[in-house]
Write an enzyme that holds these catalytic residues in place. Structure first.
Site, PDB file in Angstrom:
ATOM      1  N   CYS A   1      37.039  43.841  36.075  1.00  0.00           N
ATOM      2  CA  CYS A   1      38.376  43.914  36.355  1.00  0.00           C
ATOM      3  C   CYS A   1      38.781  44.865  36.082  1.00  0.00           C
ATOM      4  O   CYS A   1      38.496  46.090  36.507  1.00  0.00           O
ATOM      5  CB  CYS A   1      39.265  42.206  35.385  1.00  0.00           C
ATOM      6  SG  CYS A   1      39.950  42.124  35.970  1.00  0.00           S
TER       7      CYS A   1
ATOM      8  N   HIS B   1      36.825  37.665  36.920  1.00  0.00           N
ATOM      9  CA  HIS B   1      35.133  37.258  35.428  1.00  0.00           C
ATOM     10  C   HIS B   1      34.728  36.833  35.304  1.00  0.00           C
ATOM     11  O   HIS B   1      34.976  35.614  34.908  1.00  0.00           O
ATOM     12  CB  HIS B   1      36.756  36.710  34.533  1.00  0.00           C
ATOM     13  CG  HIS B   1      38.215  37.793  34.354  1.00  0.00           C
ATOM     14  ND1 HIS B   1      38.554  38.780  33.219  1.00  0.00           N
ATOM     15  CD2 HIS B   1      39.431  38.334  35.159  1.00  0.00           C
ATOM     16  CE1 HIS B   1      39.096  39.748  33.050  1.00  0.00           C
ATOM     17  NE2 HIS B   1      39.159  38.926  33.817  1.00  0.00           N
TER      18      HIS B   1
ATOM     19  N   GLU C   1      32.728  35.694  32.478  1.00  0.00           N
ATOM     20  CA  GLU C   1      32.306  35.841  31.133  1.00  0.00           C
ATOM     21  C   GLU C   1      32.887  34.072  31.515  1.00  0.00           C
ATOM     22  O   GLU C   1      32.572  33.299  30.522  1.00  0.00           O
ATOM     23  CB  GLU C   1      33.843  36.264  30.763  1.00  0.00           C
ATOM     24  CG  GLU C   1      35.177  36.311  30.297  1.00  0.00           C
ATOM     25  CD  GLU C   1      34.977  37.695  31.021  1.00  0.00           C
ATOM     26  OE1 GLU C   1      34.805  37.880  32.407  1.00  0.00           O
ATOM     27  OE2 GLU C   1      36.192  37.331  31.103  1.00  0.00           O
TER      28      GLU C   1
HETATM   29  N1  GLN Z   1      45.302  45.186  35.373  1.00  0.00           N
HETATM   30  C1  GLN Z   1      44.217  45.079  36.374  1.00  0.00           C
HETATM   31  C2  GLN Z   1      45.079  43.684  37.332  1.00  0.00           C
HETATM   32  O1  GLN Z   1      45.904  43.487  37.641  1.00  0.00           O
HETATM   33  C3  GLN Z   1      42.957  44.427  35.571  1.00  0.00           C
HETATM   34  C4  GLN Z   1      43.529  42.962  35.558  1.00  0.00           C
HETATM   35  C5  GLN Z   1      42.315  42.865  34.260  1.00  0.00           C
HETATM   36  O2  GLN Z   1      41.457  43.047  34.108  1.00  0.00           O
HETATM   37  N2  GLN Z   1      42.909  40.791  34.030  1.00  0.00           N
HETATM   38  O3  GLN Z   1      44.390  44.287  38.461  1.00  0.00           O
END
Ligand code: GLN
Length: 547
Positions: free
Chosen positions: A388, A519, A521
């Protein structure tokens, strides 16, 4: 609620002793006896979901397929019980009150006085029954957050009482209690457990089972004592000592016949139990000798003077799962990215790792340190997995240091950047302008297509995937061509080709440099590691073998 059975799990003495693992393990052993099982979590806080809470305070926000932002225990249920849960399986005090108030405003209570008791517990019961119907489960596990004796979970204990009066054979409750063994005293003390049971008796609830958590196995004498003072038969006091890995818990439960005792109490037939997969897993973990060390470069660690890795729980689990599959032990080191901002010379220390992972995150603190760490991994061919924010920062790093866009950034951190390689989508911009933060990110499962001939495609072994998201920002379409021409591969994209889901460097250039906007995970399980984590840990294993 005919034919459906319900098992409540509550905590005594103190939190953090493994209620979630107990709930998940009981679910797993009942499933191993051929029953259809599901689970619900009740969190007593007023927040409507876990999405707006600070990760260092709350721990990880676990995202479901339908996008609900929930508690890390939901991840344990999914992993142990191999189920896919949805928002119906999760409630908070805030959520319960929100729907009761909404109904009252719509005149759905027919002009009656709407009261905390019974209307709040009745709403809770309604939700529990609906979730178990939706999942068509024969047995539903319900974990009540917090510890008995706290004001905030009293209404949920009332739910147990009300359900049990109506259908005594269909409902049972389990208390997970802590039995301390103070150093100076040298023996296990059962008094705190006795008090916890008395407290819950005051709410009209008598636990059917007591799971006694302790450092070492409990002796017969202590079991007798708990039995006598807490109104449960001796065989219903189950000893749950500390274990090396959490999957041993369910095997220990079965050694004490827990699933058989539960099924008898619920008047269900005791089918044969098949725990072979779990036994093999535990055996395999015990036999594994080689190990790799993974560095996680993050920032949500601190709580007072303690290091708390709760914010990254599923990431840690996914690394372990990949280790089981790759046949290596995985050791994790926590690295606060701010270190590399203050002392860039410390970057060299990353060479000692077999792999480096940059997980998700929000805001500006620590990101320059993460970008430096990613650059070091790219240039020094250290296996790297970005998740992410970790992927967004890898794109920024590439834009800065390979494309030469020195000012490249995400508009999350610098709105004025001349090279917004990570930018916000128009509908998200509106959410932020309206101050509309709760549950408005790009959340939950979205499909992606994988490009032929890429690492991602070969790891997944399929062309279409579905993965869970939680973010607002995206790789800006305006920079795609430039970045691609400079050599970074977009190996996974949304089906319309507009959103970038996975980046990687060709295997000819780097042993493993992969990052995903989603994600991974959240979908890894102990019996089936996630492909991207498996690829990452396998590359780490190769690096460690070369050393
Ligand atoms: N801050 C970033 C976004 O909102 C990544 C979010 C995250 O890593 N879950 O796009």
């Amino acid at each position: 609620m005919e034919n459906r059975k319900y098992i409540f799990v509550m905590g005594g003495v103190m939190s953090g002793v493994g209620k979630g693992i107990t709930t998940s393990s009981i679910g797993a052993i009942l499933k191993a006896r051929g029953y259809k099982v599901t689970a619900l979590k009740i969190d007593p806080y007023v927040n409507v979901d876990a999405g707006t809470m600070n990760p260092t305070e709350h721990g990880e926000v676990f995202v479901l397929d339908d996008g609900d932002e929930t508690d890390q225990d939901m991840g344990n249920y999914e992993r142990f019980m191999d189920v896919q849960l949805s928002r119906e399986n999760y409630m908070t005090t805030g959520r319960v009150y929100e729907s009761v108030i909404h109904r009252e405003r719509n005149l759905e209570y027919g002009g009656r006085c709407v009261q905390v008791v019974p209307h709040i517990p009745l709403e809770v019961i309604d939700r529990i029954v609906k979730a178990s119907e939706k999942d068509k489960s024969e047995i539903t596990m319900i974990e009540i957050g917090g510890t008995v004796g706290e004001y905030e979970n009293i209404l949920f204990l009332e739910t147990i009482r009300l359900m049990k009066i109506k259908n005594p054979d269909d409902v049972l409750s389990v208390m997970v209690s802590y039995v301390p063994m103070p150093n100076k005293i040298g023996e296990m003390k059962t008094k705190p457990t006795q008090h916890a049971v008395r407290t819950v008796n005051g709410a009209g609830v008598q636990p059917d089972f007591i799971i006694a958590r302790s450092e070492v196995p409990m002796d017969q004498k202590r079991k007798e004592k708990i039995s006598m003072f807490c109104n449960v038969g001796e065989e219903y006091v189950i000893s749950a000592p500390d274990v090396d890995n959490v999957y041993e818990v369910l095997l220990n439960f079965e050694r004490d016949n827990l699933s058989e005792l539960i099924l008898k109490k619920l008047r269900l037939e005791t089918r044969t139990s098949d725990l072979l997969q779990w036994k093999n897993l535990v055996e395999k973990i015990k036999m594994t000798e080689d190990s790799v060390t993974i560095g996680i470069v993050g920032k949500y660690f601190g709580t007072g003077d303690f290091v708390l890795s709760d914010a990254y729980l599923s990431v840690i689990e996914a690394i372990k799962h990949a280790g089981y599959q790759a046949g290596v032990k995985t050791k994790i080191d926590w690295i606060n990215s701010e270190l590399f901002e203050k002392e860039p010379e410390k970057l060299d220390s990353l060479s000692q790792y077999d792999g480096v992972l940059v997980p998700g995150g929000f805001g500006g603190r620590g990101i320059e340190g993460k970008i430096k760490a990613i650059q070091f991994c790219r240039e020094n061919k250290i296996p790297f997995l970005g998740i992410c924010y970790g992927m967004q920062l890898a794109v920024i790093e590439y834009a800065r240091n390979v494309l030469g866009l020195a000012d490249a950034n995400t508009t999350e951190v610098n709105r004025e950047t001349s090279s917004p390689v990570i930018d916000i989508m128009p509908e998200q911009k509106k959410n932020l302008e309206d101050g509309n933060y709760g549950a408005t990110m790009r959340l939950g499962a979205y499909p992606a297509k994988l490009e032929e001939g890429t690492i991602a495609k070969s790891l997944y072994g399929q062309a279409e995937i579905s993965e869970r998201h939680r973010h607002r920002w995206e790789v800006s379409p305006q920079y795609l061509e430039k970045i691609e021409t400079a050599g970074l591969v977009f190996s996974g994209k949304s089906p319309d080709g507009k959103l970038m889901e996975i980046i990687e460097l060709p295997i000819t250039q780097h042993p493993f440099f992969v990052a995903s906007q989603f994600h991974p995970e959240f979908k890894s399980t102990p019996l089936k590691a996630h492909p991207l984590f498996f690829g990452f840990v396998s590359a780490a294993k190769k690096r460690s073998e070369k050393k």
